[in-house]
Design a protein around this motif. Structure first.
Motif, PDB file in Angstrom:
ATOM      1  N   GLY A 193       0.795 -23.227 -62.170  1.00 23.84           N
ATOM      2  CA  GLY A 193       1.404 -23.410 -60.863  1.00 23.84           C
ATOM      3  C   GLY A 193       2.717 -22.642 -60.840  1.00 23.84           C
ATOM      4  O   GLY A 193       2.939 -21.731 -61.641  1.00 23.84           O
ATOM      5  N   ALA A 194       3.611 -23.000 -59.927  1.00 25.12           N
ATOM      6  CA  ALA A 194       4.877 -22.277 -59.810  1.00 25.12           C
ATOM      7  C   ALA A 194       5.688 -22.341 -61.097  1.00 25.12           C
ATOM      8  O   ALA A 194       6.272 -21.348 -61.541  1.00 25.12           O
ATOM      9  N   VAL A 195       5.733 -23.505 -61.751  1.00 28.08           N
ATOM     10  CA  VAL A 195       6.522 -23.651 -62.975  1.00 28.08           C
ATOM     11  C   VAL A 195       5.900 -22.836 -64.104  1.00 28.08           C
ATOM     12  O   VAL A 195       6.588 -22.114 -64.829  1.00 28.08           O
ATOM     13  N   GLY A 196       4.576 -22.924 -64.254  1.00 22.20           N
ATOM     14  CA  GLY A 196       3.904 -22.180 -65.301  1.00 22.20           C
ATOM     15  C   GLY A 196       4.040 -20.682 -65.116  1.00 22.20           C
ATOM     16  O   GLY A 196       4.259 -19.934 -66.078  1.00 22.20           O
ATOM     17  N   LEU A 197       3.918 -20.207 -63.884  1.00 25.13           N
ATOM     18  CA  LEU A 197       4.066 -18.778 -63.618  1.00 25.13           C
ATOM     19  C   LEU A 197       5.493 -18.316 -63.887  1.00 25.13           C
ATOM     20  O   LEU A 197       5.721 -17.200 -64.352  1.00 25.13           O
ATOM     21  N   ALA A 198       6.469 -19.191 -63.602  1.00 23.00           N
ATOM     22  CA  ALA A 198       7.858 -18.850 -63.911  1.00 23.00           C
ATOM     23  C   ALA A 198       8.060 -18.750 -65.421  1.00 23.00           C
ATOM     24  O   ALA A 198       8.764 -17.866 -65.917  1.00 23.00           O
ATOM     25  N   ALA A 199       7.426 -19.662 -66.179  1.00 18.40           N
ATOM     26  CA  ALA A 199       7.519 -19.600 -67.639  1.00 18.40           C
ATOM     27  C   ALA A 199       6.880 -18.323 -68.162  1.00 18.40           C
ATOM     28  O   ALA A 199       7.410 -17.661 -69.073  1.00 18.40           O
ATOM     29  N   ALA A 200       5.748 -17.941 -67.580  1.00 19.29           N
ATOM     30  CA  ALA A 200       5.085 -16.712 -67.991  1.00 19.29           C
ATOM     31  C   ALA A 200       5.942 -15.489 -67.682  1.00 19.29           C
ATOM     32  O   ALA A 200       6.043 -14.550 -68.478  1.00 19.29           O
ATOM     33  N   GLU A 201       6.585 -15.501 -66.520  1.00 18.05           N
ATOM     34  CA  GLU A 201       7.461 -14.388 -66.161  1.00 18.05           C
ATOM     35  C   GLU A 201       8.651 -14.312 -67.105  1.00 18.05           C
ATOM     36  O   GLU A 201       9.071 -13.225 -67.527  1.00 18.05           O
ATOM     37  N   GLY A 202       9.189 -15.468 -67.481  1.00 18.33           N
ATOM     38  CA  GLY A 202      10.288 -15.471 -68.449  1.00 18.33           C
ATOM     39  C   GLY A 202       9.853 -14.895 -69.780  1.00 18.33           C
ATOM     40  O   GLY A 202      10.588 -14.127 -70.413  1.00 18.33           O
ATOM     41  N   ALA A 203       8.647 -15.253 -70.214  1.00 19.47           N
ATOM     42  CA  ALA A 203       8.127 -14.711 -71.463  1.00 19.47           C
ATOM     43  C   ALA A 203       7.956 -13.197 -71.374  1.00 19.47           C
ATOM     44  O   ALA A 203       8.239 -12.455 -72.320  1.00 19.47           O
ATOM     45  N   ARG A 204       7.495 -12.726 -70.206  1.00 18.27           N
ATOM     46  CA  ARG A 204       7.321 -11.275 -70.022  1.00 18.27           C
ATOM     47  C   ARG A 204       8.666 -10.550 -70.081  1.00 18.27           C
ATOM     48  O   ARG A 204       8.806  -9.505 -70.734  1.00 18.27           O
ATOM     49  N   ILE A 205       9.664 -11.130 -69.426  1.00 20.97           N
ATOM     50  CA  ILE A 205      10.977 -10.486 -69.361  1.00 20.97           C
ATOM     51  C   ILE A 205      11.595 -10.323 -70.745  1.00 20.97           C
ATOM     52  O   ILE A 205      12.231  -9.311 -71.048  1.00 20.97           O
ATOM     53  N   VAL A 206      11.416 -11.344 -71.615  1.00 18.28           N
ATOM     54  CA  VAL A 206      12.016 -11.262 -72.949  1.00 18.28           C
ATOM     55  C   VAL A 206      11.129 -10.506 -73.933  1.00 18.28           C
ATOM     56  O   VAL A 206      11.456 -10.405 -75.107  1.00 18.28           O
ATOM     57  N   GLY A 207      10.003  -9.969 -73.454  1.00 16.85           N
ATOM     58  CA  GLY A 207       9.213  -9.076 -74.285  1.00 16.85           C
ATOM     59  C   GLY A 207       8.143  -9.712 -75.135  1.00 16.85           C
ATOM     60  O   GLY A 207       7.794  -9.170 -76.192  1.00 16.85           O
ATOM     61  N   ALA A 208       7.587 -10.850 -74.723  1.00 19.23           N
ATOM     62  CA  ALA A 208       6.511 -11.470 -75.497  1.00 19.23           C
ATOM     63  C   ALA A 208       5.337 -10.503 -75.607  1.00 19.23           C
ATOM     64  O   ALA A 208       4.951  -9.852 -74.640  1.00 19.23           O
ATOM     65  N   SER A 209       4.751 -10.433 -76.790  1.00 13.57           N
ATOM     66  CA  SER A 209       3.672  -9.480 -77.026  1.00 13.57           C
ATOM     67  C   SER A 209       2.360  -9.937 -76.422  1.00 13.57           C
ATOM     68  O   SER A 209       1.556  -9.125 -75.951  1.00 13.57           O
ATOM     69  N   ARG A 210       2.111 -11.247 -76.422  1.00 19.09           N
ATOM     70  CA  ARG A 210       0.893 -11.795 -75.836  1.00 19.09           C
ATOM     71  C   ARG A 210       1.241 -13.028 -75.017  1.00 19.09           C
ATOM     72  O   ARG A 210       1.935 -13.929 -75.499  1.00 19.09           O
ATOM     73  N   ILE A 211       0.757 -13.056 -73.796  1.00 12.78           N
ATOM     74  CA  ILE A 211       0.993 -14.197 -72.912  1.00 12.78           C
ATOM     75  C   ILE A 211      -0.362 -14.636 -72.394  1.00 12.78           C
ATOM     76  O   ILE A 211      -1.008 -13.925 -71.632  1.00 12.78           O
ATOM     77  N   ILE A 212      -0.787 -15.804 -72.821  1.00 12.40           N
ATOM     78  CA  ILE A 212      -2.127 -16.277 -72.499  1.00 12.40           C
ATOM     79  C   ILE A 212      -2.070 -17.162 -71.253  1.00 12.40           C
ATOM     80  O   ILE A 212      -1.404 -18.190 -71.240  1.00 12.40           O
ATOM     81  N   GLY A 213      -2.752 -16.720 -70.194  1.00  9.34           N
ATOM     82  CA  GLY A 213      -2.742 -17.453 -68.931  1.00  9.34           C
ATOM     83  C   GLY A 213      -3.667 -16.789 -67.944  1.00  9.34           C
ATOM     84  O   GLY A 213      -4.873 -16.822 -68.099  1.00  9.34           O
ATOM     85  N   ALA A 214      -3.109 -16.120 -66.915  1.00  8.52           N
ATOM     86  CA  ALA A 214      -3.932 -15.447 -65.910  1.00  8.52           C
ATOM     87  C   ALA A 214      -3.425 -14.029 -65.669  1.00  8.52           C
ATOM     88  O   ALA A 214      -2.271 -13.833 -65.319  1.00  8.52           O
ATOM     89  N   LYS A 215      -4.301 -13.039 -65.841  1.00  9.98           N
ATOM     90  CA  LYS A 215      -3.901 -11.637 -65.765  1.00  9.98           C
ATOM     91  C   LYS A 215      -3.325 -11.241 -64.412  1.00  9.98           C
ATOM     92  O   LYS A 215      -2.473 -10.371 -64.325  1.00  9.98           O
ATOM     93  N   LYS A 216      -3.788 -11.872 -63.358  1.00 14.12           N
ATOM     94  CA  LYS A 216      -3.349 -11.497 -62.019  1.00 14.12           C
ATOM     95  C   LYS A 216      -1.843 -11.580 -61.877  1.00 14.12           C
ATOM     96  O   LYS A 216      -1.232 -10.861 -61.095  1.00 14.12           O
ATOM     97  N   PHE A 217      -1.215 -12.450 -62.654  1.00 17.05           N
ATOM     98  CA  PHE A 217       0.222 -12.656 -62.539  1.00 17.05           C
ATOM     99  C   PHE A 217       0.980 -12.051 -63.723  1.00 17.05           C
ATOM    100  O   PHE A 217       2.040 -12.524 -64.102  1.00 17.05           O
ATOM    101  N   GLY A 218       0.420 -11.012 -64.309  1.00 16.82           N
ATOM    102  CA  GLY A 218       1.120 -10.298 -65.366  1.00 16.82           C
ATOM    103  C   GLY A 218       0.927 -10.859 -66.747  1.00 16.82           C
ATOM    104  O   GLY A 218       1.568 -10.425 -67.700  1.00 16.82           O
ATOM    105  N   ILE A 219       0.037 -11.832 -66.896  1.00 16.22           N
ATOM    106  CA  ILE A 219      -0.231 -12.421 -68.200  1.00 16.22           C
ATOM    107  C   ILE A 219      -1.303 -11.586 -68.884  1.00 16.22           C
ATOM    108  O   ILE A 219      -2.220 -11.086 -68.244  1.00 16.22           O
ATOM    109  N   THR A 220      -1.210 -11.408 -70.191  1.00 14.20           N
ATOM    110  CA  THR A 220      -2.064 -10.439 -70.871  1.00 14.20           C
ATOM    111  C   THR A 220      -3.482 -10.909 -71.085  1.00 14.20           C
ATOM    112  O   THR A 220      -4.402 -10.102 -71.124  1.00 14.20           O
TER     113      THR A 220
END
Length: 283
Positions: A193-220
């Motif tokens: 949801g909104a909180v989870g997508l925000a957490a995923a975006e935070g992980a992306r910003i700090v350079g996480a190598s793998r983010i498991i979730g939904a690709k549509k929102f930038g998760i790998t």
């Protein structure tokens, strides 16, 4: 000083009279703020699934009674109308966000760098009154209308504890920050949801190598538990050679929390629980 200081304000609010029944636009009276309280004029508000969840009141635990009538809402932005006794860091005209998990700045949690679960102002969905005097600031014909998580933003004016307000600018683009986005290595996010997508975006910003979730929102990588016969935590552990470095649980569902704990790597993995379970659901 605001011209409404010390006065009762009459305004429109969306009142939930009963569980699951349509909200009714009513004229309500909003009392002046008391000690350590702030009355704000709501300029922007949005709907969160949490509002719907407690409006429906479908999951009521033993010994509980749903709190109605009440004014829901907690994602919002507004302007300070007036302040109560003891409020020194806000004044009329300040732009603010109401926050349902506030900070008193004095308890052990607030003084710790490891927690923001304030002893006084942590989220409490059962409390329908203000902390100072255990009374509501909303009424219709002297009948109290109860608060929701200390914010009640589905009203043109609301009263909030000063510890549940964040001064911010600009206001018109950030009302969802008061809830949905109030939050590197490999990361698994539970609850997109909104909180989870925000957490995923935070992980992306700090350079996480793998983010498991939904690709549509930038998760790998995307993992749907329904696609597997084995527990999803085992699937994640296998695809990451022993588990992720970090997991973030954003739903508050007990089973999801267990999965988040069990999918991290032994030795150094850390599971962060952002979702807040109801205390009775843990018994």
């Amino acid at each position: 000083m605001s011209t409404t200081t010390g006065q009762v304000i009459r305004c429109k609010a969306a009142v939930a009279w009963e569980a699951g029944k349509p909200l009714v636009i009513e004229e309500v009276e909003v009392a002046p703020p008391q000690k350590m309280e702030v009355r704000i004029k709501i300029l922007f508000t949005s709907l969160c699934h949490t509002d719907v969840y407690f409006w429906e009141a479908k999951l009521i635990f033993q010994g509980q009674n749903p709190v109605f009538p009440r004014i829901l809402g907690h994602e919002a932005g507004g302007v300070v109308d007036s302040v109560g006794e003891g409020v020194t860091d806000l004044e009329p005209g300040d732009q603010v966000l109401p926050v349902f998990t506030g900070e008193c700045k004095e308890c052990a949690h607030c003084k710790s760098e490891e927690s923001n679960m304030c002893d006084l102002l942590r989220i409490n969905t059962d409390r329908g009154v203000m902390i100072h005097d255990q009374k509501s600031r909303f009424s219709i014909n002297r009948k109290p209308i109860f608060h929701f998580v200390g914010t009640s933003t589905f009203s043109e004016y609301t009263v909030v504890h000063v510890g549940c307000l964040a001064k911010i600018n600009p206001l018109d683009k950030v009302c969802v920050l008061s809830c949905g986005i109030s939050t590197g290595s490999s990361v698994a996010v539970f609850g997109l949801g909104a909180v989870g997508l925000a957490a995923a975006e935070g992980a992306r910003i700090v350079g996480a190598s793998r983010i498991i979730g939904a690709k549509k929102f930038g998760i790998t990588e995307f993992v749907n538990p329904k696609d597997y016969k084995k527990p999803v935590q085992k699937v994640i552990a296998e695809m990451t050679n022993g588990g992720v470095d970090r997991s973030v649980e954003c739903t508050g569902h007990i089973d999801s929390m267990i999965s988040a704990f069990e999918c991290v790597h032994d030795g150094w993995g850390v599971a962060v629980l952002v979702g807040v379970p109801h205390k009775d659901a843990c018994s």
